[in-house]
Structure formats: C-alpha cells, structure tokens
Motif scaffolding. Sequence first.
Motif, short mmCIF file in Angstrom:
data_model
loop_
_atom_site.label_atom_id
_atom_site.label_comp_id
_atom_site.label_asym_id
_atom_site.label_seq_id
_atom_site.Cartn_x
_atom_site.Cartn_y
_atom_site.Cartn_z
N VAL A 175 -8.56 -9.06 7.90
CA VAL A 175 -8.04 -8.60 6.44
C VAL A 175 -6.49 -8.49 6.24
CG1 VAL A 175 -8.27 -7.36 4.32
CG2 VAL A 175 -10.30 -8.33 5.49
N ARG A 176 -5.99 -7.63 6.84
CA ARG A 176 -4.68 -7.36 7.08
C ARG A 176 -3.80 -8.41 7.55
NH1 ARG A 176 -5.27 -1.37 9.98
NH2 ARG A 176 -6.13 -0.45 8.23
N ALA A 177 -4.28 -9.27 8.33
CA ALA A 177 -3.45 -10.42 8.68
C ALA A 177 -3.47 -11.40 7.56
CB ALA A 177 -4.13 -11.19 9.77
N ALA A 178 -4.83 -11.69 6.97
CA ALA A 178 -4.81 -12.63 5.55
C ALA A 178 -3.91 -11.99 4.76
CB ALA A 178 -6.13 -12.74 5.28
N GLU A 179 -3.77 -10.96 4.34
CA GLU A 179 -2.97 -10.24 3.49
C GLU A 179 -1.82 -10.61 3.54
OE1 GLU A 179 -5.68 -6.56 1.46
OE2 GLU A 179 -4.51 -6.23 3.13
N ALA A 180 -1.17 -10.18 4.75
CA ALA A 180 0.20 -10.44 5.07
C ALA A 180 0.53 -11.73 5.00
CB ALA A 180 0.51 -10.14 6.61
N LEU A 181 -0.31 -12.80 5.48
CA LEU A 181 -0.02 -14.04 4.96
C LEU A 181 0.15 -14.67 3.87
CD1 LEU A 181 -2.24 -15.44 7.85
CD2 LEU A 181 0.17 -15.92 8.15
N ARG A 182 -0.72 -14.01 2.79
CA ARG A 182 -0.85 -14.39 1.36
C ARG A 182 0.25 -13.90 0.75
NH1 ARG A 182 -4.51 -10.30 -1.30
NH2 ARG A 182 -2.71 -9.06 -1.09
N ASP A 183 0.63 -12.65 1.23
CA ASP A 183 1.77 -12.17 0.47
C ASP A 183 3.14 -12.90 1.05
OD1 ASP A 183 0.42 -10.27 -0.84
OD2 ASP A 183 0.73 -8.66 0.51
N ALA A 184 3.16 -13.38 1.91
CA ALA A 184 4.20 -14.33 2.56
C ALA A 184 4.27 -15.68 2.09
CB ALA A 184 4.30 -14.19 4.20
N GLY A 185 3.21 -15.98 1.43
CA GLY A 185 3.30 -17.36 0.85
C GLY A 185 2.37 -18.44 1.46
N ASP A 186 1.81 -17.94 2.66
CA ASP A 186 1.14 -18.89 3.53
C ASP A 186 -0.28 -18.90 2.96
OD1 ASP A 186 -0.07 -20.35 5.34
OD2 ASP A 186 1.01 -19.82 6.97
N VAL A 187 -0.61 -19.37 1.77
CA VAL A 187 -2.01 -19.43 1.31
C VAL A 187 -3.24 -20.28 2.24
CG1 VAL A 187 -3.59 -20.07 -0.67
CG2 VAL A 187 -0.86 -19.21 -1.17
N LEU A 188 -2.43 -21.24 2.69
CA LEU A 188 -3.72 -21.99 3.80
C LEU A 188 -4.14 -21.33 4.74
CD1 LEU A 188 -1.61 -25.54 3.79
CD2 LEU A 188 -3.53 -24.85 2.54
N TRP A 213 -15.21 -11.48 1.60
CA TRP A 213 -15.49 -12.08 0.07
C TRP A 213 -14.39 -11.39 -1.01
CZ3 TRP A 213 -18.50 -15.93 0.69
CH2 TRP A 213 -19.35 -15.99 1.88
N ARG A 214 -14.20 -10.39 -0.83
CA ARG A 214 -13.43 -9.49 -1.75
C ARG A 214 -11.91 -10.06 -1.66
NH1 ARG A 214 -13.51 -3.85 -0.34
NH2 ARG A 214 -11.49 -4.18 0.96
N GLU A 215 -11.52 -10.40 -0.58
CA GLU A 215 -10.19 -10.93 -0.52
C GLU A 215 -9.95 -12.35 -0.69
OE1 GLU A 215 -7.43 -8.87 -0.29
OE2 GLU A 215 -8.93 -7.15 -0.51
N LEU A 216 -11.20 -13.08 -0.42
CA LEU A 216 -11.37 -14.32 -0.94
C LEU A 216 -11.15 -14.51 -2.36
CD1 LEU A 216 -11.20 -17.16 0.63
CD2 LEU A 216 -13.61 -16.94 0.40
N ALA A 217 -12.10 -13.75 -2.92
CA ALA A 217 -11.78 -13.74 -4.64
C ALA A 217 -10.65 -13.17 -5.12
CB ALA A 217 -12.97 -12.54 -4.84
N VAL A 218 -9.81 -12.35 -4.42
CA VAL A 218 -8.27 -12.04 -4.93
C VAL A 218 -7.47 -13.43 -4.70
CG1 VAL A 218 -6.26 -10.81 -4.44
CG2 VAL A 218 -8.65 -9.81 -4.34
N LEU A 219 -7.67 -13.95 -3.50
CA LEU A 219 -6.93 -15.10 -3.42
C LEU A 219 -7.22 -16.72 -4.41
CD1 LEU A 219 -4.79 -16.00 -1.09
CD2 LEU A 219 -6.82 -17.22 0.02
N ARG A 220 -8.44 -16.61 -4.70
CA ARG A 220 -8.95 -17.43 -5.90
C ARG A 220 -8.32 -17.21 -6.99
NH1 ARG A 220 -13.09 -20.73 -4.37
NH2 ARG A 220 -14.53 -20.18 -2.55
N GLN A 221 -8.33 -15.67 -7.45
CA GLN A 221 -7.63 -15.07 -8.55
C GLN A 221 -6.46 -15.53 -8.90
OE1 GLN A 221 -7.97 -10.94 -8.61
NE2 GLN A 221 -8.77 -10.97 -10.94
N ARG A 222 -5.73 -15.40 -7.71
CA ARG A 222 -4.12 -15.60 -7.88
C ARG A 222 -3.89 -17.20 -7.95
NH1 ARG A 222 -0.83 -11.25 -4.04
NH2 ARG A 222 -1.99 -9.33 -4.64
N ALA A 223 -4.77 -18.10 -7.47
CA ALA A 223 -4.74 -19.30 -7.45
C ALA A 223 -5.10 -19.96 -8.82
CB ALA A 223 -5.35 -19.88 -6.26
N GLY A 224 -5.64 -18.96 -9.75
CA GLY A 224 -6.10 -19.55 -10.89
C GLY A 224 -7.62 -20.03 -11.20
N ASP A 225 -8.50 -19.76 -10.01
CA ASP A 225 -9.82 -20.01 -10.04
C ASP A 225 -10.82 -18.80 -10.30
OD1 ASP A 225 -12.28 -21.07 -9.62
OD2 ASP A 225 -12.06 -21.15 -7.39
#
Length: 455
Positions: free
Chosen positions: A53-66, A86-98
């Motif tokens: 989760v921490r790795a994904a959060e760091a990538l997300r915040d750095a702009g590497d959404v993929l 599931w929670r962090e995937l939801a946050v990712l979708r939320q930020r992407a507009g889904d």
Amino acid sequence: MTAPPVTLMRPVTSGRSRETAALASIPAAQAHPARPAERVGWARAGDDPVQAVRAAEALRDAGDVLEAAAILTQLCRLFAHLPYGWRELAVLRQRAGDAEGAARDFARALAADPGDLHTLMQSVRHSAGMGRLDEAQACLSAFVPRTPGQVRRAERLEQLVAYMRRHPETEAMLLAMAIRTSPRHLGIAAVEARIAAALEERRPFSLIRLGDGEGAWISDPDEEGGRFRSLYRNNRKRILRTWFGNDDLIDRADFLALRDRFLATIPTASVVGVTYPERIRHEYGIASLDGVPSCTNVLRHVSPLLHREGVSVCTHDIHLDLHLSGALQRLMTSGHPVGLISCHPQLAGAISRRFGTRIAAALLIPEEKRFAPIIGATGMQGAHYPEAFGHVMARLRQRDWSGIFWLVAAGYLGKLYCHEIAARGGVAVDIGSIADAWSGKATRPGLSNLDPYRL
C-alpha cells in the motif's frame, strides 16, 4: 478473486498524460504486457500488504498512476480479505473521476473489515460528497466502534452528515452566488479604488477576510451546543492547534469573549472577503469535516449583511488578487506611510527597500505554529494570545493612524487588529499568506510556485 478493471478518466483540470487518460476500462495488470507493472511494484513492496500500500501511495503521489493501480490490483487479488487494497484502489478511482467505481471498492473494503475506522471515514465522506447521504448514514449505522476514540470520530462523521442534510450544497451555493452577484460585491479594481480613496481622504477603512479558520468560530447557538457540538468543537481544536500549537484556549472564558469581539468586527468592516462558489463545490464534493460547516457558516453569517448599509463584500482570495494585479504594489508606492503586522522580522525592511516606502510601524507577532517548520521561529517569548495580542493592541491604541496603509498578516486575531486600526483612523488590509509569500515561505497549497509573489 479477480479485481475489476481500473477505470481511470482524465479530469479536465488534470495535467496527466494521454497514456493515463487512455486507461479507461483496461485492467491495471495488463497495462504493460511486456513488463507487467505489478511485478515491478510488487517486488519493491515484497509480500507485505502494508508495504505494498505504501509503495502504491508513493507511486500515486509521484504521478505514476499506472504502476500504483497495478500494485493495488495485485494486492486485491492476493489479500482480498483485507481492506487496504480495495480502499486505496477506491481512492485512486476517486481521484481519477470514477465516483461509481470508487463507491464499489469502498464497499468491498468495508465488507473486508467492517470495523476499520479509516475505511469508514473515507467511504462515508465519499458517499456524502456524491450527495448520497442515506448511504453515508447507513455506513455509519452499521459501524460498531471499538474504542472511545472511534466513538468520537464516528460521532463527528454523523454530525457532518446531519449538517449536510440541514444545510445542503444547494443552499450553500445559493448563498455564495447571491453574494457574488450582489451589487455589494466588489472586484479587484473596485477594492483597490476604495483603499486608495480612503488613504487620500484620510478616512478609516478595514478589509478583513473570513476563511475556514474564522468560520470554525461562527455558528448558530442551538447548533453549537446541540446537534453539531462535537463537529464544531473538534474543528475549533484543530484550528487552535494550527494557530497556537495547542488547543488550551478552547474553553477559556477570555478567549471565548474575544470571539464576541471578533464577530462584532464583521458588520463594522468596510469590505469582507468571503467564501466563493467554487470553494463551496470543492468542500461539499470531498465532504470536508471542517470545510463544509466552516465555509457555509461564513456565508450564512455574512449574507444578511447585504441588506444593511455600509458593508461591501469580495472574494476571500482578494489578497492574492491584489498582489497579482499589482494593486498592493501601487498602493505601497502611492506616497502613504505603511504599517505592518506579521511574523516576518525582515519583511518591513524588504518592503521599504523594494518600494522606497516609509515604514510608520512594524509590529512583530509569533508565527502560526503549524507553519513554524516553513516560516521559522521568530524567537518571540510567549504566545500570540494573550501575550503578543495585548502588546499589539496597546501599541495600536497609542496614536492616530489616519493616512497610514496597514498590511495585516495575523490570522484570526488580525481581524481585531484591522478593526482597531480603522477605529484609530487608519486603513487596514488583511493580506494573510501574502506576507509569507513575500518572505519566500510557501505556507499554502496555492503558493507552491512563489515566483509570482516575490518582492
């Protein structure tokens, strides 16, 4: 369990690449068939779901959404019984507009662990931000708090949902639009003209701005002591910690009496800067525990003043507008002495050198404690309130300030300083974080690029 495709849509205000925008309906695990992104990220995170989760959060915040999406998709496959992925995937979708996809993944996170408070808070706020207050309340009703702290936080969430029912976004937007379209609403040029005329005519003038910090102290008495008590009280504690580093003043009689003085400055001000429609839409959209009640209560308090003589209104961001338009610079070089109240010891000298302005007085106050790591400590002994506040007020009462242009950057207490300066004939403008920006300190998100604000 197979995770659903990650639908990433590019918001119109986003700076994301065309590659990110093209991810709609493509499973994250297939984003890089030649070099599966989840394998790269998973290797970095190991087999620990928390590290993943921490790795994904760091990538997300750095702009590497993929790659962030790929890690989270794999996490949901391997640890479907845990809420993290599931929670962090939801946050990712939320930020992407889904929004719909985010709601589904928040529901999966809650099903995985119905007692996880962090998931509850994000899920409730997401539903409330979509206007689905019944769903938000259902989530809260199903939650069983495990600790006294969880009881308190769940209570505040319930009160936020109740506040949004009582004061929905449509009501707040109507108030904001009524203020913006009022004949009393001034644009940048009109505000500059009012300030300049007051200086030339040696008339008293004060411009104060009411943000979420001030809004935390504005409420109806029945709401304050009743249905929204925990929500308001927590918001006030939060802002006190921002201002003073602790919340010791929350119940002090002298500080509560000061609040009455603060409220009395609003109808006597020449111009009041208030929340604007775009900010309201944002705060309700994220169901902000502090932003929704604080910003809305500012509007509810100021709106009736439009029917009185004397008070004009403008946007809360007028300080930024006055700087970027060159108005503050023109006013400082108009030949009138300048007074300054701020936490920046070198600022008065910098203004004098940059604009050739005579400094009539420069009063130093302690910095806002939340931003001390950015601003740096002034080295002053004692707190802004009551020690420094008493000294500044005593100094302001010592003379007539007619024809002097005061720049006040002092937060909540600055509204009282502006009032006192005007009472002594001066012209006071609440410049807020502009003083930080002039001093090279980025204390607000909008000041991340300081280049346009340097003296």
